[in-house]
Design a protein around this motif. Structure first.
Motif, short mmCIF file in Angstrom:
data_model
loop_
_atom_site.label_atom_id
_atom_site.label_comp_id
_atom_site.label_asym_id
_atom_site.label_seq_id
_atom_site.Cartn_x
_atom_site.Cartn_y
_atom_site.Cartn_z
N GLY A 335 0.82 -1.21 0.00
CA GLY A 335 0.00 0.00 0.00
C GLY A 335 0.85 1.26 0.00
N MET A 336 1.96 1.22 0.74
CA MET A 336 2.87 2.37 0.80
C MET A 336 3.79 2.39 -0.42
N GLY A 337 4.15 1.20 -0.89
CA GLY A 337 5.07 1.13 -2.01
C GLY A 337 4.71 0.03 -2.98
N LEU A 338 5.28 0.12 -4.18
CA LEU A 338 5.08 -0.89 -5.21
C LEU A 338 6.44 -1.25 -5.78
N VAL A 339 6.77 -2.56 -5.76
CA VAL A 339 8.03 -3.04 -6.31
C VAL A 339 7.75 -3.72 -7.64
N VAL A 340 8.45 -3.28 -8.68
CA VAL A 340 8.29 -3.83 -10.03
C VAL A 340 9.59 -4.50 -10.42
N THR A 341 9.52 -5.74 -10.86
CA THR A 341 10.75 -6.47 -11.19
C THR A 341 10.96 -6.64 -12.69
N GLN A 342 10.06 -6.10 -13.48
CA GLN A 342 10.21 -6.15 -14.93
C GLN A 342 10.37 -4.73 -15.47
N TRP A 343 10.50 -4.62 -16.79
CA TRP A 343 10.63 -3.32 -17.42
C TRP A 343 9.42 -2.45 -17.10
N ALA A 344 9.65 -1.16 -16.94
CA ALA A 344 8.56 -0.21 -16.66
C ALA A 344 8.70 0.99 -17.59
N PRO A 345 7.58 1.57 -18.04
CA PRO A 345 7.62 2.71 -18.98
C PRO A 345 8.00 4.00 -18.27
N GLN A 346 9.27 4.33 -18.26
CA GLN A 346 9.79 5.40 -17.42
C GLN A 346 9.23 6.78 -17.77
N VAL A 347 9.19 7.12 -19.05
CA VAL A 347 8.71 8.45 -19.43
C VAL A 347 7.27 8.65 -18.97
N GLU A 348 6.46 7.61 -19.16
CA GLU A 348 5.05 7.71 -18.77
C GLU A 348 4.90 7.77 -17.25
N ILE A 349 5.76 7.06 -16.53
CA ILE A 349 5.72 7.11 -15.06
C ILE A 349 6.08 8.51 -14.58
N LEU A 350 7.17 9.08 -15.11
CA LEU A 350 7.60 10.41 -14.69
C LEU A 350 6.57 11.49 -15.07
N SER A 351 5.73 11.19 -16.05
CA SER A 351 4.69 12.13 -16.46
C SER A 351 3.47 12.10 -15.54
N HIS A 352 3.38 11.07 -14.71
CA HIS A 352 2.20 10.92 -13.86
C HIS A 352 2.21 11.94 -12.74
N GLY A 353 1.07 12.51 -12.45
CA GLY A 353 0.97 13.58 -11.46
C GLY A 353 1.33 13.18 -10.05
N SER A 354 1.32 11.89 -9.72
CA SER A 354 1.63 11.47 -8.36
C SER A 354 3.13 11.38 -8.09
N ILE A 355 3.96 11.45 -9.14
CA ILE A 355 5.42 11.33 -8.96
C ILE A 355 5.98 12.66 -8.47
N GLY A 356 6.64 12.61 -7.29
CA GLY A 356 7.20 13.82 -6.71
C GLY A 356 8.71 13.83 -6.65
N GLY A 357 9.36 12.72 -6.98
CA GLY A 357 10.82 12.65 -6.96
C GLY A 357 11.30 11.43 -7.70
N PHE A 358 12.56 11.44 -8.08
CA PHE A 358 13.15 10.37 -8.88
C PHE A 358 14.51 10.04 -8.30
N LEU A 359 14.66 8.85 -7.70
CA LEU A 359 15.97 8.38 -7.25
C LEU A 359 16.61 7.71 -8.45
N SER A 360 17.63 8.36 -9.02
CA SER A 360 18.13 8.00 -10.34
C SER A 360 19.63 7.83 -10.37
N HIS A 361 20.10 7.01 -11.32
CA HIS A 361 21.53 6.83 -11.55
C HIS A 361 22.14 8.02 -12.28
N CYS A 362 21.30 8.93 -12.76
CA CYS A 362 21.74 10.17 -13.39
C CYS A 362 22.33 9.99 -14.79
N GLY A 363 21.92 8.94 -15.50
CA GLY A 363 22.19 8.92 -16.93
C GLY A 363 21.49 10.12 -17.55
#
Length: 471
Positions: A335-363
């Motif tokens: 409920g607090m978090g969701l773990v995904v172990t397969q490929w995920a559509p990153q651009v579409e995820i970052l476009s979603h209004g609920s995303i407030g931050g991105f812990l990223s490798h900085c590519g």
């Protein structure tokens, strides 16, 4: 009059192929030129490479031809890095590349290589293509270090990592030991010699296209252009035409990721993804999990199998990946978090209004995908030029927080992870509010850069006139 023809050349690897595909799409859609992309694939094309090529072809904006890879094992050391293999492979592709260009029904007006393919530029002269350019899908500071490296190579003795003072690059930010590109850490390594060669060859082109924009890095771009030591090394025009990123694609519904995101508050979720090659040690994976839980913030984690778990070569499996998490983690964070172990559509995820931050490798591609959506970053650099990117984001642009030490040097503890995540996502954090405001400011400037008459829009048309793609 025949339609102008731009020939783009992509080096092996998804990280080089996708930026070239996106550049080709932009040239076709904005300038209305015919675009051919010659893609040197990684031997037998990976599924992701094939998928990216098929998607580009389906859009109908570019003609894409895959060039069969060549074996370079006899040209590199037995322990050669991926970087070395790619640049040597590109040089070895000259005969194949020459024949591919000669066989084209319409002669290219201009040739653009990515920066790992500068060894192919002499072929342009052989086949009568007089305009040749380099595309740097990274930022202006990266470009500055790359072209100034041959100068540093002559004046600095010993290893760069042992130098106590940051290395000076005229007119722009100096480079400290924790900002160095991975390719220059060992000057006896073949990849360092190849890196110096690329730095020498870039100024032999007719100009450079770089994936940044004036409002983001105006000072560094000025240093590359205006009269001074760095511009005298550069010698050629620099065109800032960014941000060039992937557009949102269609989402197949139902989709469990977006069903979960739809239930979350605006800007309340930290998205955690360290790239296709971003695997962590088992110990670091456990600390990251505990940190996310301790933060009390909602998270969406695209989790790769830890490199120490069952060997790096075995395929990802949901059960194997989940087994690397602390006992009971999935139950406690349901409920607090969701773990995904397969490929995920990153651009579409970052476009979603609920995303407030991105812990990223900085590519840089991931950075741009985040900044163009106004999403601030927890910088977690792993390899290549990502250390430099993390410094740029935190100390110069002001859209990120970063770990106290490089993750490559030390396991980042759970308390620090929790603090970084809260700083970016928690509404009450004062520093976080400033970073979020800056991220929104950058988002707006990225849109303005590509609006009619914006800096990058104008720069692209200026380049097109220079290389006679348009009158």
């Amino acid at each position: 009059m025949d339609q102008p023809h731009a020939l783009l050349v992509a080096s092996p690897g998804l990280g080089h192929l996708i930026p070239i595909l996106e550049l080709g799409n932009r040239l076709s859609s904005v300038l209305n030129v015919h675009v051919t992309i010659l893609a040197v694939t990684s031997g037998s094309s990976s599924p992701t490479e094939t998928e990216a090529i098929q998607a580009a072809v389906a859009r109908g904006t570019c003609e894409v031809t895959e060039l069969p890879s060549v074996d370079v094992d006899n040209l590199v050391d037995s322990d050669a890095t991926v970087f070395t293999k790619i640049v040597v492979k590109m040089q070895a592709m000259k005969p194949t590349f020459r024949e591919a260009v000669k066989s084209m029904k319409r002669k290219p007006t201009v040739m653009i290589v990515d920066f790992l393919g500068t060894g192919l530029m002499p072929v342009a002269d052989d086949v009568g293509v007089t305009a040749k350019y380099v595309y740097v899908p990274s930022h202006a500071w990266f470009l500055a270090e790359m072209v100034y490296l041959p100068v540093l190579d002559k004046v600095i003795e010993g290893e760069y990592v042992d130098i106590k003072e940051p290395m000076r690059i005229p007119g722009c930010r100096s480079v400290g030991p924790d900002d160095l590109m991975e390719t220059v850490l060992d000057r006896s390594n073949q990849q360092y010699r190849e890196c110096v060669r690329i730095g020498e060859e870039v100024p032999m082109s007719d100009g450079v296209l770089v994936n940044t924009w004036e409002e983001l890095q105006g000072n560094t771009l000025d240093a590359l252009r205006e009269d001074g030591e760095l511009s005298r090394v550069m010698k050629i025009p620099v065109y800032a035409i960014g941000p060039i990123v992937r557009n949102n694609g269609p989402i197949k519904r139902p989709n469990s990721i977006f069903e979960w995101l739809d239930k979350q508050r605006d800007r309340s979720v930290v998205y955690v993804c360290l790239g296709s090659g971003g695997t962590l040690s088992l110990e670091q994976t456990i600390e990251l999990a505990w940190g996310l839980e301790l933060s009390g913030q909602r998270f969406l984690w695209v989790l790769r199998r830890p490199i120490s778990y069952l060997g790096a070569s075995s395929r990802d499996d949901d059960d194997q990946v989940s087994a690397s998490l602390p006992e009971g983690f999935l139950d406690r964070t349901r409920g607090m978090g969701l773990v995904v172990t397969q490929w995920a559509p990153q651009v579409e995820i970052l476009s979603h209004g609920s995303i407030g931050g991105f812990l990223s490798h900085c590519g840089w591609s991931s950075v741009l995908e985040s900044l163009t959506k106004g999403v601030p970053i927890v910088a977690w650099p792993l390899y290549a030029e990502q250390w430099m990117n993390a410094t740029l984001l935190t100390e110069e642009i002001g859209v990120a927080v970063r770990t106290s030490v490089l993750p490559a040097k030390k396991v980042i503890g759970r308390e620090e992870v929790a603090s970084l995540v809260r700083k970016i996502v928690a509404e009450e954090d004062e520093e976080g509010r400033k970073i979020r405001a800056k991220a929104e400011e950058v988002r707006v400037s990225s849109e303005q850069a590509w609006a009619q008459g914006g800096s990058s829009h104008s720069s692209l048309f200026e380049w097109a006139k220079q290389c006679r793609l348009m009158s």
